[in-house]
Enzyme design. Structure first.
Site, PDB file in Angstrom:
ATOM      1  N   GLY A   1       0.831  -0.787   0.092  1.00  0.00           N
ATOM      2  CA  GLY A   1      -0.071  -0.462  -0.019  1.00  0.00           C
ATOM      3  C   GLY A   1       0.737   0.978  -0.076  1.00  0.00           C
ATOM      4  O   GLY A   1       2.119   1.377  -0.714  1.00  0.00           O
ATOM      5  N   SER A   2       0.928   2.300   0.988  1.00  0.00           N
ATOM      6  CA  SER A   2       1.193   3.330   0.756  1.00  0.00           C
ATOM      7  C   SER A   2       2.700   3.634   0.944  1.00  0.00           C
ATOM      8  O   SER A   2       3.059   4.341   1.343  1.00  0.00           O
ATOM      9  CB  SER A   2       0.227   4.387   1.318  1.00  0.00           C
ATOM     10  OG  SER A   2      -1.255   4.884   0.880  1.00  0.00           O
TER      11      SER A   2
END
Length: 600
Positions: A303-304
């Site tokens: 993810g981020s």
């Protein structure tokens, strides 16, 4: 003989001659036989004699000790006593296998029928019970002295047992050894040859009952000792990481988790924690899943947490500028037949703001400036898609498909952490690039190997490549300080008195049954370094499937804060005066506006 007549003399001479011939023939026969025994058949006869009084013993060396970086023992070998029996000796002494088995059952709590079958065999050696307590060994010895016939043929002998004095501490790193002293998991398995030492067969003298009474080579203690390992782990930081991870997993009602603490200047792994854990002194009492070292074996979509690497690659290639305003399309971006969303719409953001607010669209736009090949090469240079080289079994390399196999959507989603998988060790190693002037170091877990106090192998810091220029790494690290600011996505990861750089991740887990992503299964993470300027530690926290809350800043951020605060104090890093002022100064320098919403 002169008094004898001629006939008698001749008879006497004849008898003497016959006797001389017989004695000479006998002497020749004795000489021939002696030559035959001493010369012609000497090798075979010598082997036959040695077979009767010599015994070949296979030496199993005592396993070497495993230490932490300060010399604290993490795994040791101790001598314990085991009970064995000689069924042939038992019969020679008139013992009854049934009676002896009954006595052993009452004393050692063993299965009577099984022991009786063993004692009734025609073997010279059978195990009764291995590794008994000192109390049971003393009691057995006392009963043998009081009633030798009742325990005829039963003996005690010493052997080495692997013992982990700190219980479950670093269990996933150390692994464990089985009852025969063979490594099964962790370093005990991967470095089995060094820890075990070389197995040798040596001759020993035995008595009429085939018991060993002497062997010169058994007197050499160094021959029965494996090599010692000195790890990079810090026992104190390992304890802190495991404690805080266990607390976070239980409080968030998560499935599992892992924490990696690394020194970015050397690549040393200071702590490597996984939860749930187990006690290597009794591994059979725990489910096999508890023995998995999730930090190196479990792959996940980050993810981020990979957005800083996309930004750093673009800045290094010159496809964007630090002050450039990136179009964020008011929170919706069409890619093929899909739409990428930001939970809070933005018109335009700088790269620093894209990281602070964790904009998917902004990151995808930056990744697009690199192109598929450029983004793929950038992630490979940060170490994704390949093993880190830690000497631990089962390390996963993650998944980063070649850019020629990407779909149109992949070029966008991979830039913000979907469509690839990494391990926690890979994530920490990549974050260490930004904390170490843009250099990718090979993580180091074993500092040196010693034998009888002498160093036989030493691991040195290994710089694999320069990923981004030092100025770019420092710039991105400064951008990441806003993430832990009041308007960032992880204010709960801020450490009082220190400037912290880091990035949150809140990723939906893939649904491999129905396809796509599961609506109710998340992975929360936070990876960062502290202090942001001249970092001393890189910490990566991953919490798998939290149930109470799935936000990376709120679930993984506090673990980073508590572990980081203890690590900095333990390493003697002095807190900066006005730490909050430094944080606000860094945020102001990046030109960050106030933000009421946040997206992961």
């Amino acid at each position: 003989m002169r008094n004898l007549d001629a006939r008698q003399r001749r008879w006497m001479v004849l008898r003497i001659s016959i006797l001389a011939v017989l004695l000479g023939g006998y002497a020749l026969r004795v000489t021939a036989r002696a030559w035959e025994l001493q010369v012609a058949h000497a090798p075979g006869l010598r082997a036959l004699a040695e077979e009767q009084y010599l015994r070949e013993i296979r030496l199993a060396p005592k396993r070497g000790t495993i230490h932490d970086r300060h010399g604290a023992p993490l795994a040791v070998s101790v001598e314990v006593e085991s009970v064995w029996a000689d069924p042939q000796e038992l019969r020679e002494r008139g013992g009854d296998p049934r009676v002896v088995a009954g006595a052993l059952e009452a004393l050692l709590d063993v299965d009577r029928e099984r022991i009786e079958r063993r004692l009734s065999s025609d073997r010279r050696f059978v195990w009764v019970r291995r590794r008994v307590t000192p109390r049971l060994a003393a009691e057995l010895r006392a009963r043998k002295e009081a009633a030798p016939d009742r325990l005829a043929g039963v003996h005690l002998d010493t052997e080495a047992r692997r013992y982990y004095p700190n219980g479950s501490l670093a269990a996933h790193v150390l692994g464990f050894a089985n009852i025969d002293g063979e490594g099964i998991e962790g370093l005990e398995l991967s470095l089995e040859d060094e820890l075990r030492g070389s197995r040798r067969t040596v001759p020993a003298i035995r008595d009429g009952r085939r018991r060993v009474v002497f062997s010169e080579q058994l007197l050499d203690d160094r021959a029965a000792q494996g090599d010692d390992l000195w790890l990079t782990l810090d026992k104190t930081l390992q304890h802190v990481a495991e404690r805080e991870l266990a607390l976070a997993v239980r409080m968030s009602e998560a499935r599992a988790g892992s924490v990696v603490v690394m020194d970015p200047t050397s690549g040393d792994i200071l702590a490597l924690a996984s939860y749930p854990s187990y006690d290597p002194n009794a591994p059979g009492a725990f489910p096999p899943s508890h023995r998995r070292n999730r930090a190196v074996t479990d792959r996940f979509e980050p993810g981020s947490t990979v957005k800083p690497f996309t930004v750093a690659a673009a800045l290094a290639r010159g496809t964007i500028r630090a002050e450039e305003s990136i179009e964020c399309l008011d929170g919706a971006m069409e890619v093929a037949e899909y739409t990428i969303h930001d939970s809070t719409p933005y018109d335009r953001l700088t790269p620093a703001q894209i990281l602070a607010f964790s904009s998917n669209i902004g990151t995808a736009q930056i990744g697009n400036t690199l192109g598929r090949a450029g983004l793929y090469r950038a992630f490979r240079r940060f170490g994704f898609g390949e093993v880190t080289g830690l000497p631990l079994p089962g390390e996963a390399r993650g998944i980063l498909r070649h850019h020629r196999r990407w779909y149109e959507m992949d070029a966008a989603t991979i830039s913000f952490g979907q469509g690839l998988s990494v391990t926690n060790v890979q994530l920490a190693t990549a974050m260490a690039v930004l904390a170490n002037e843009g250099r990718l170091l090979r993580p180091r877990l074993v500092r040196r190997v010693t034998r009888a106090g002498e160093v036989v192998r030493e691991s040195r810091m290994e710089s694999r490549r320069q990923v981004v220029p030092p100025a770019t790494a420092r710039l991105v690290a400064d951008m990441l300080t806003a993430v832990t600011g009041p308007e960032g996505t992880a204010p709960e990861a801020a450490i009082d008195g220190y400037l912290v750089a880091g990035k949150t991740g809140t990723a939906q887990k893939a649904d491999y049954v129905a396809g796509g992503y599961a609506e109710d299964r998340w992975l929360a993470s936070f990876a960062g370094c502290a202090p942001a300027r001249n970092p001393r530690v890189v910490i990566s926290v991953v919490i798998d499937e939290p149930g109470v809350d799935h936000d990376g800043g709120r679930v993984a951020g506090p673990v980073f804060r508590r572990v980081g605060a203890m690590a900095l104090r333990h390493l003697g890093v002095t807190a900066a005066t006005g730490g909050q002022a430094l944080l606000e100064e860094a945020a102001a320098a990046l030109g960050q506006p106030a933000c009421n919403g946040r997206t992961e």
